[in-house]
Design a protein around this motif. Structure first.
Motif, mmCIF file in Angstrom:
data_model
loop_
_atom_site.group_PDB
_atom_site.id
_atom_site.type_symbol
_atom_site.label_atom_id
_atom_site.label_comp_id
_atom_site.label_asym_id
_atom_site.label_seq_id
_atom_site.Cartn_x
_atom_site.Cartn_y
_atom_site.Cartn_z
ATOM 1 N N LEU A 277 0.851 -1.236 0.040
ATOM 2 C CA LEU A 277 -0.167 0.032 -0.052
ATOM 3 C C LEU A 277 0.984 1.106 -0.004
ATOM 4 N N GLY A 278 0.644 2.257 -0.907
ATOM 5 C CA GLY A 278 1.396 3.492 -1.141
ATOM 6 C C GLY A 278 2.463 3.365 -2.147
ATOM 7 N N PHE A 279 2.604 2.258 -2.784
ATOM 8 C CA PHE A 279 3.943 2.060 -3.427
ATOM 9 C C PHE A 279 3.344 1.298 -4.945
ATOM 10 N N GLY A 280 4.146 1.624 -5.704
ATOM 11 C CA GLY A 280 4.011 1.171 -7.233
ATOM 12 C C GLY A 280 2.551 1.227 -7.650
ATOM 13 N N GLY A 281 1.967 0.390 -8.302
ATOM 14 C CA GLY A 281 0.417 0.376 -8.859
ATOM 15 C C GLY A 281 -0.511 0.468 -7.653
ATOM 16 N N SER A 282 -0.140 0.161 -6.449
ATOM 17 C CA SER A 282 -1.284 0.154 -5.392
ATOM 18 C C SER A 282 -1.494 1.426 -4.961
#
Length: 311
Positions: A77-82
């Motif tokens: 959560l909070g990173f990449g594609g999330s």
């Protein structure tokens, strides 16, 4: 409620040219989480990236590991594609939050207990998962585990400038305007390349492809708030808090050229009973899975085999 569906790569923050294909989304607490899976047989294996990275950081590992495992690479959560919701109310960017996410991922998507591999802060997340939800974690591989040297409980041992400079910077980041200004300067291709060349022992691994994988999620709405929230987070568990109570076996891999997580300090983690092996990787820096995947992948596969094969 869980929702699983394939989504186009562009909708998860990755460009169409990205090597990260077949990215799917899973709804966790109403928030979209990006993940990728490959492999049909063998034990489940979940790969967890470090700070500022994403599931694309495992692009050199997933195909090889999928020859013997059911492999999942997930964006925290909070990173990449999330999703990158603003931290408020029940949303917080802490290791306890990510541990809950990873445990629910095993329950709802993987469908069985899994081995976990983490890099950097991903190591803390997977160990917290093992401690919080031991029934879902069979073992952990820690790759250049974050030592969290700027943690509140460690600052007394730092040089004077870092001891007092880090809290001052964190205080400045309570101003969103100043934080945004810093983030815009930080999240530039030239700056990212410079940082990677410092962190990687193998400069040939610092490619335009890698820089774009790191830059694409940083352009998404909410990325600044996540960055500021985590840079202000100097509490929570340390590796030496979790390893003594780790309820599963661990393998530690460490790139000896890492300037951020010194291997001399990393070796001290091998003293805990849960750690079965500590393996030094002489040519690698902070991200051996990306720098020397031809070394890391077989080490992970062989260790997992020792865990699943009766002696």
């Amino acid at each position: 409620m869980t929702s699983l569906s394939p989504v186009p790569a562009t909708s998860t923050g990755y460009s169409p040219q990205s090597p990260v294909l077949n990215v799917q989304t899973w709804l966790w607490r109403g928030l979209p989480i990006a993940y990728q899976s490959q492999g049909e047989t063998g034990p489940a294996l979940v790969l967890v990236h470090g700070f500022g990275a994403s599931l694309g950081h495992w692009r050199k590992n997933v195909p090889a590991l999928a020859s013997s495992c059911r492999v999942y690479a997930i964006d925290l959560l909070g990173f990449g594609g999330s999703a990158k919701p603003k931290p408020q109310g029940e949303v917080s960017y802490t290791f306890e939050t990510w541990a809950a996410q990873l445990a629910d991922f095993c329950r709802e998507v993987v469908g069985s207990p899994a081995f976990f591999v983490g890099n950097s802060i991903g190591c803390i997340a997977v160990m917290q998962t093992a401690v919080s939800a031991p029934d879902w974690v069979r073992g952990v591989v820690l790759i250049n585990c974050s030592l969290r040297l700027l943690h509140d409980r460690k600052r007394a041992n730092l040089p004077w400038l870092q001891r007092f400079g880090a809290p001052l910077l964190q205080q400045l980041f309570t101003s969103r305007w100043l934080g945004q200004l810093f983030f815009r300067q930080f999240a530039r291709p030239a700056t990212v390349r410079k940082i990677l060349l410092q962190a990687y022992g193998n400069p040939e691994a610092v490619t335009d492809e890698l820089i774009e994988l790191l830059m694409a999620p940083a352009r998404e709405p909410g990325a600044v708030d996540v960055f500021l929230a985590f840079t202000r987070y100097s509490q929570g568990p340390l590796p030496e808090d979790l390893l003594p109570i780790l309820p599963c076996p661990a393998l530690i891999l460490w790139g000896a050229q890492d300037p951020w997580e010194p291997i001399a300090l990393g070796r001290q983690l091998a003293r805990f009973p849960a750690v079965q092996q500590f393996i030094e990787l002489p040519e690698a820096g902070h991200c051996p899975q990306d720098e020397v995947p031809e070394v890391v992948n077989p080490l992970i596969q062989r260790w997992i085999q020792t865990q699943v094969t009766p002696t």
